[in-house]
Every structure is written in C-alpha cells, then in structure tokens.
Design a protein around this motif. Structure first.
Motif: not given
Length: 390
Positions: A376-390
């Motif tokens: 779950v951590s990998f999937w979530s981190t991948l999204v947060e990195h790929e779709l970085a808000s800043t």
C-alpha cells in the motif's frame, strides 16, 4: 521500514479484507462478489466507480487538484481452479477454487492505496485504480481494452504489481526491460491411417511421426533461436489411441503445448519453427498435419521512463531493499495489453519465503499479510510522486 501512520491504522481492516477475499475465490469473469466488495469500499472512500469493463472489471477514479497527468494502477482479482490443501483459518470455502497466486492480496493493496489517497489527497492529477478480471489465462486485460478502457480512462502511464515468494516483504524489485514472457499455445494433429498393430505396413502410423516430432522439438531453442535470447517450447499434452486397444494403431495423434519468448522476433520464430517441424515430420512419414498457433499474451517489457518513476517511489519506501537486478519470469501476465496502450512498469513485491515449497499456483500458497503495509505504501507513494502537487 516506516509505514505511514494513516496506512498503519488501516492494516487490520485490510488484513480482514484480504482474508475474506481468500475465503471466497472466484474464477475469471465470475468475480461478481469480489467486484461488489471492491466497488463498495471505493465508493465509501469517495472514489468514483465504474463497473462492467471486461465483464466484472472495476475502475475507480480519484481526481485531486488541477494536475493534468493521469496514471493507472492495476490489480488482478481472479482465483485459480485448484483445491486449497493447506489448513488455515481463512481457507477457501469454495471447493476446487483458491487464491493460489495472491490476487486477493493484489486487490487488497490497491483498495488500501485508494482509501489512503482519498483521505490524504496529497497529489494533483488523476489516478485510475484498475481492478482487472480474468488474468489467469482467460483474457481479462484484453477484454477491458476492447471495452474501451483507455478511451474512457486515458493514462499517461500504467503500473502493475505482483507478489514474489523468495523476496522479503520489505523488498521490491524494479527492473527495466523484459519481466514476463509471451504466453502462447500451439496444437498439432498428425493424421495418418489407422491399422492393426501387427500390420503397420498397411497403414500410416501417426504415433511414430509424433515421437519424431517430439524428439526434434527442442532443437528449436537449442539450434534455431539465438542462444542469447531466452525461449521455451514445451509439449504439454499428447492424446493418441486407446489403452484398452493395444493392438490398434490410431488414425490421429493430437499434441499441444506452450511457447514463451521475451521479444517479438523470437516469438515469430517459435511460431514458424514449430509449424516447420510439424509439416516436415508429416511429409517425412507421408501423413497429413494440422497446425495452429494461438497468440494469447504478449511479453511484459518495462518502459524506461515508467521504470525510472517507479524506482524513485520504491526507493522512497524501501530504501536499500530495492532490487534493480532481478531475473524475468517465464510466466505470462496480460498486463502486457495495458502496457501496449501506455508506458508501463511491472514490479515484484516480496512475499516472504516459499514455506514448504508454496510458490505461485501451489495448493499450499498464501499471500503474506506482512506485505500489505509495504505494498500500500508503494502504490500511494508512486501516486504522490507521479502526481506531485508542487
């Protein structure tokens, strides 16, 4: 490994979900209960849900902020038609069916990531959570693509994950290039003339022809394919004659098998060479032959840019436990159809030791719940990195 507190708080729920799915396995295109469970959990989390792609497929969509990049994450849902022989509290309740490849775990990981991302919303862009039916040889990915998956849910990149016994749950392998082989089937029927077993000269013996063909089959990999290019050709079924009629030479022999490759060129050569051997053998023995080669699943080949992005997320979660060198598998996965539509990367998440030889498709196999948090951590981190808000 440090698990995000929000994910850690969800682990008891996710473990219960995984074990529930394990008890009620469903085969390809029969995943009605699984799809309903997934859809309910996604809707409760505030994720938009689309049902029915590929029959029993589910797509959850979460859009946050004004980011324009869109990615897809895929989990397979189906089980296998085999009995579960290991005794565990959450053993399969359905005779002759079990989650022997960990798709119950894969589904749980993606549900967990969707729940976490819907709560934290720490990204800007769109993620599609793709819950695929019928990965185990029944063509679920292709069906979803044919149903318009990527027209309805375009993706700039798509990612897949599979558990891997032998790697620890705090390990992950992210490797560019070939990951899984093509998975194709071939069938041959030698057609002779049946006769009395004591009078073979009065017929045309397809069994002798079949024996010659089978003994020659491995020369394809050994003498035709480039030794630096992996390939597998296996005969897996031979049907001929009647064991109750051992004085009868039959009219036909049917042979079937599988062919595996990591490149389009080798795949083409396997198809051509199996047919050439079959036809040559038939000609040598003066009999007829029917040959068919069914292209089922292309190879899974990780795209360089998608792999680089996945590797960045993996290192953020797993640190020095990331493997960037790991042998590809000769198994197949129809994730290849998704990776043909968008740059793709397929990673291997550790499932712990193969206890008592319980590898994939073994009656004693089980997904390791210790891998839920890391996955779950990998999937979530991948999204947060790929779709970085800043």
């Amino acid at each position: 490994m440090q698990i995000n507190p929000d994910i850690a708080a969800d682990l008891s729920i996710l473990t219960a979900l995984r074990r529930d799915l394990h008890q009620y396995p469903e085969l390809g295109f029969e995943e009605t209960r699984t799809s309903a469970v997934v859809a309910k959990l996604l809707e409760e989390a505030g994720v938009q849900v689309t049902l029915g792609l590929g029959g029993t497929g589910v797509v959850g969509t979460l859009q946050v902020g004004n980011g324009t990049r869109v990615i897809g994450l895929r989990a397979d849902m189906d089980a296998l038609a085999m009995p579960e022989k290991a005794d565990r509290p959450y053993k399969s309740k359905i005779d002759g069916k079990m989650h022997a490849c960990g798709h119950d775990g894969h589904t749980t990981l993606l549900v967990g990531a969707a729940r976490h991302l819907a709560r934290t919303r720490n990204f800007s862009g769109t993620v599609h959570f793709i819950f695929q039916p019928a990965e185990e040889g029944r063509g679920g990915a292709r069906r979803m693509v044919e149903d318009g998956l990527f027209e309805k849910f375009p993706c700039d990149a798509v990612y897949g994950l599979h558990n891997m016994p032998g790697l620890d749950p705090d390990e992950i392998a992210v490797v560019e290039g070939p990951q899984l082989a093509s998975s194709d089937s071939w069938r041959i029927t030698f057609r002779g003339t049946g006769t009395h077993g004591a009078k073979p000269h009065l017929g045309k013996d397809p069994i002798t022809a079949a024996g010659t063909f089978l003994s020659s089959l491995q020369t394809i990999v050994g003498r035709v394919i480039d030794p630096l290019q992996p390939a597998v050709v296996s005969a897996c079924s031979v049907q001929a004659g009647n064991p109750e009629a051992l004085n009868v030479i039959p009219d036909t022999v049917e042979i079937g098998g599988t062919a595996r490759a990591y490149s389009a060129d080798v795949r083409d050569k396997l198809e051509a060479e199996i047919g050439r051997l079959a036809k040559g053998t038939a000609a040598m023995f003066g009999i007829a032959v029917d040959y068919g080669f069914q292209r089922r699943i292309p190879p899974v080949i990780n795209h360089a840019d998608a792999t680089r992005r996945a590797l960045r997320a993996a290192r953020s979660v797993f640190g020095d436990k990331v493997r960037t060198a790991f042998p590809p598998s000769t198994a197949g996965d129809d994730f290849a159809y998704f990776a043909d539509k968008a740059p793709g990367c397929y990673v291997w998440l550790g499932n712990g030791p193969a206890v008592d030889g319980a590898l994939h498709h073994n009656t004693a196999y089980d997904f390791n719940d210790a891998a839920i948090g890391p996955g779950v951590s990998f999937w979530s981190t991948l999204v947060e990195h790929e779709l970085a808000s800043t």
